[in-house]
Enzyme design. Structure first.
Site, PDB file in Angstrom:
ATOM      1  N   ASP A 163       0.797  -1.505  -0.136  1.00  0.00           N
ATOM      2  CA  ASP A 163      -0.219   0.255   0.015  1.00  0.00           C
ATOM      3  C   ASP A 163       1.122   1.149  -0.054  1.00  0.00           C
ATOM      4  O   ASP A 163       1.979   1.041   0.014  1.00  0.00           O
ATOM      5  CB  ASP A 163      -0.784  -0.055   1.485  1.00  0.00           C
ATOM      6  CG  ASP A 163      -2.175   1.292   0.975  1.00  0.00           C
ATOM      7  OD1 ASP A 163      -2.409   1.429   0.134  1.00  0.00           O
ATOM      8  OD2 ASP A 163      -2.452   1.681   2.071  1.00  0.00           O
ATOM      9  N   SER A 164       0.346   2.040  -0.458  1.00  0.00           N
ATOM     10  CA  SER A 164       0.506   3.436  -0.504  1.00  0.00           C
ATOM     11  C   SER A 164       1.692   3.819   0.868  1.00  0.00           C
ATOM     12  O   SER A 164       2.219   4.633   1.360  1.00  0.00           O
ATOM     13  CB  SER A 164       0.488   4.461  -0.995  1.00  0.00           C
ATOM     14  OG  SER A 164      -0.936   5.009  -0.798  1.00  0.00           O
ATOM     15  N   CYS A 201      -4.521  -1.427  -2.578  1.00  0.00           N
ATOM     16  CA  CYS A 201      -3.991   0.112  -2.480  1.00  0.00           C
ATOM     17  C   CYS A 201      -4.718   0.706  -3.890  1.00  0.00           C
ATOM     18  O   CYS A 201      -4.325   0.045  -4.808  1.00  0.00           O
ATOM     19  CB  CYS A 201      -2.895   0.598  -2.510  1.00  0.00           C
ATOM     20  SG  CYS A 201      -2.339   2.313  -3.082  1.00  0.00           S
ATOM     21  N   ASN A 202      -5.931   1.268  -3.598  1.00  0.00           N
ATOM     22  CA  ASN A 202      -7.195   1.646  -4.870  1.00  0.00           C
ATOM     23  C   ASN A 202      -6.177   2.058  -5.757  1.00  0.00           C
ATOM     24  O   ASN A 202      -6.800   1.751  -6.986  1.00  0.00           O
ATOM     25  CB  ASN A 202      -8.433   2.080  -4.463  1.00  0.00           C
ATOM     26  CG  ASN A 202      -8.694   1.240  -3.321  1.00  0.00           C
ATOM     27  OD1 ASN A 202     -10.404   0.114  -4.324  1.00  0.00           O
ATOM     28  ND2 ASN A 202      -9.423   1.129  -2.254  1.00  0.00           N
ATOM     29  N   THR A 203      -5.617   2.852  -5.386  1.00  0.00           N
ATOM     30  CA  THR A 203      -4.699   3.830  -5.996  1.00  0.00           C
ATOM     31  C   THR A 203      -3.715   3.035  -7.664  1.00  0.00           C
ATOM     32  O   THR A 203      -4.147   3.178  -8.000  1.00  0.00           O
ATOM     33  CB  THR A 203      -4.107   4.747  -5.406  1.00  0.00           C
ATOM     34  OG1 THR A 203      -5.185   5.879  -5.358  1.00  0.00           O
ATOM     35  CG2 THR A 203      -4.024   6.368  -6.921  1.00  0.00           C
ATOM     36  N   GLU A 257      -4.579   9.841   8.620  1.00  0.00           N
ATOM     37  CA  GLU A 257      -2.739   9.383   8.660  1.00  0.00           C
ATOM     38  C   GLU A 257      -2.891  10.670   9.737  1.00  0.00           C
ATOM     39  O   GLU A 257      -1.377  10.239  10.871  1.00  0.00           O
ATOM     40  CB  GLU A 257      -1.636   9.500   7.405  1.00  0.00           C
ATOM     41  CG  GLU A 257      -3.084   7.816   6.613  1.00  0.00           C
ATOM     42  CD  GLU A 257      -1.505   7.938   6.139  1.00  0.00           C
ATOM     43  OE1 GLU A 257      -0.692   8.418   5.695  1.00  0.00           O
ATOM     44  OE2 GLU A 257      -1.389   6.805   4.973  1.00  0.00           O
ATOM     45  N   CYS A 304     -10.911   3.129  -0.221  1.00  0.00           N
ATOM     46  CA  CYS A 304      -9.931   3.629  -0.128  1.00  0.00           C
ATOM     47  C   CYS A 304      -9.898   2.552   1.052  1.00  0.00           C
ATOM     48  O   CYS A 304     -10.432   2.330   1.606  1.00  0.00           O
ATOM     49  CB  CYS A 304      -9.629   4.764   0.074  1.00  0.00           C
ATOM     50  SG  CYS A 304      -8.445   4.738   0.966  1.00  0.00           S
ATOM     51  N   THR A 305      -8.524   1.857   1.176  1.00  0.00           N
ATOM     52  CA  THR A 305      -8.271   0.950   2.222  1.00  0.00           C
ATOM     53  C   THR A 305      -8.206   1.736   3.548  1.00  0.00           C
ATOM     54  O   THR A 305      -8.120   0.925   4.623  1.00  0.00           O
ATOM     55  CB  THR A 305      -7.223   0.027   2.000  1.00  0.00           C
ATOM     56  OG1 THR A 305      -6.215   0.745   1.561  1.00  0.00           O
ATOM     57  CG2 THR A 305      -7.261  -0.726   0.740  1.00  0.00           C
ATOM     58  N   HIS A 306      -7.803   2.981   4.043  1.00  0.00           N
ATOM     59  CA  HIS A 306      -8.138   3.647   4.656  1.00  0.00           C
ATOM     60  C   HIS A 306      -9.565   4.151   5.780  1.00  0.00           C
ATOM     61  O   HIS A 306      -9.475   4.011   6.614  1.00  0.00           O
ATOM     62  CB  HIS A 306      -7.573   5.163   4.266  1.00  0.00           C
ATOM     63  CG  HIS A 306      -5.835   5.300   4.256  1.00  0.00           C
ATOM     64  ND1 HIS A 306      -5.327   4.911   3.346  1.00  0.00           N
ATOM     65  CD2 HIS A 306      -4.750   5.629   4.818  1.00  0.00           C
ATOM     66  CE1 HIS A 306      -4.573   4.809   3.504  1.00  0.00           C
ATOM     67  NE2 HIS A 306      -3.500   5.053   4.664  1.00  0.00           N
TER      68      HIS A 306
END
Length: 290
Positions: free
Chosen positions: A6-7, A69-71, A152, A186-188
């Site tokens: 993931d980013s 990561c979706n992006t 974050e 988004c995984t967040h």
């Protein structure tokens, strides 16, 4: 060994579900925190960064890698699959396709909302994949550029986050009041799910839905984990290769939590502290350079 990329931190929500469903594997998590967020970067930059991470994880012994990561899934996955890897040696999977596959069975109005980063929205990957599942769906996307920074920075639990939750959801539902199914793209975003659910429960547009229908929120962790388990069941050769590297992680207990090792391109101390928000347990990460 299975790699999870993931980013930043959001992929930890995916890892958490995957290792619950598939505890027999070792996992190597890599967060490119030093270059996050990816959501506002160009296709070319995201592809370059993602490929660097994939190559690194492969070099460490991962022959199956999940782009959690979706992006990255939206902007880099297809190119990497078609151009950069030998599928006999390495498989790279994303999180968008397994997510959209469950949508047609969950919606009653066939009006779908997608909450995602600006990069994922711009790629239209969800729109493309959803229409493959059902061409009669009506899809409305909403970029949520403030949600990842809030999460974050640890501010997502405070009252200040309520403003941005209400702002983006109001914009989405004003554009299409018939939406009954919302994808957290988004995984967040699962960390904001309690606030999202609280807002939707009181949202006035609910009365415009089909009678007795409620909003359905699609969060990716459980879906991706079940999809991966099914994928490995259908591809026993890949499952066997992933198991060959069982216990390949370094024999140093402080770096291994539940068969998982954590790497970051930023400060290992900062990552270790922030990761506890996503995993609810202490971890010790290592810094690497890509």
């Amino acid at each position: 060994m299975i790699g999870i990329f993931d980013s930043g931190y959001g992929g930890l929500t995916i890892l958490n579900h995957i290792r619950q469903h598939l505890p027999q594997y070792d996992y190597l998590y890599l967060g490119d925190n030093a270059r996050a967020p990816y959501g506002t970067r160009s296709f070319d930059v995201i592809y370059e960064y993602t490929l660097q991470a994939v190559n690194y994880l492969h070099q460490q012994g991962c022959n199956l890698i999940i782009l959690a990561c979706n992006t990255a899934s939206a902007k880099a996955l297809r190119t990497i699959q078609q151009r950069d890897i030998n599928p006999d040696e390495l498989r790279v999977l994303g999180v968008i396709r397994p997510t959209v596959e469950v949508v047609p069975q969950r919606t009653r109005t066939k009006h779908i909302g997608v909450l995602a980063t600006p990069g994922t929205v711009a790629s239209e990957s969800y729109v493309i994949e959803l229409l493959k599942q059902d061409p009669t769906l009506t899809i409305t996307q909403q970029a949520c550029p403030m949600w990842v920074p809030l999460i974050e920075s640890g501010e997502h639990l405070g009252d200040g986050a309520n403003y941005f939750v209400e702002k983006y959801l109001t914009e989405l539902l004003t554009r299409d009041p018939l939406i009954d199914t919302i994808i957290l793209g988004c995984t967040h975003y699962p960390l904001l799910q309690p606030k999202i659910e609280a807002f939707l429960e009181k949202y006035e547009h609910t009365k415009l839905l089909i009678q007795n229908s409620k909003f359905k929120i699609i969060s990716q962790g459980e879906i991706v984990a079940r999809s991966l388990a099914d994928y490995l069941h259908r591809h026993p050769d890949i499952a066997e290769r992933a198991l060959k590297n069982r216990h390949a992680l370094e024999d140093n207990s402080k770096f291994i939590i539940h068969n998982s090792k954590f790497l970051t391109t930023e400060s290992a101390t900062k990552f270790s502290e922030s990761a506890s928000l996503f995993l609810s347990e202490p971890i010790t990460a290592r810094h690497i350079e890509l």
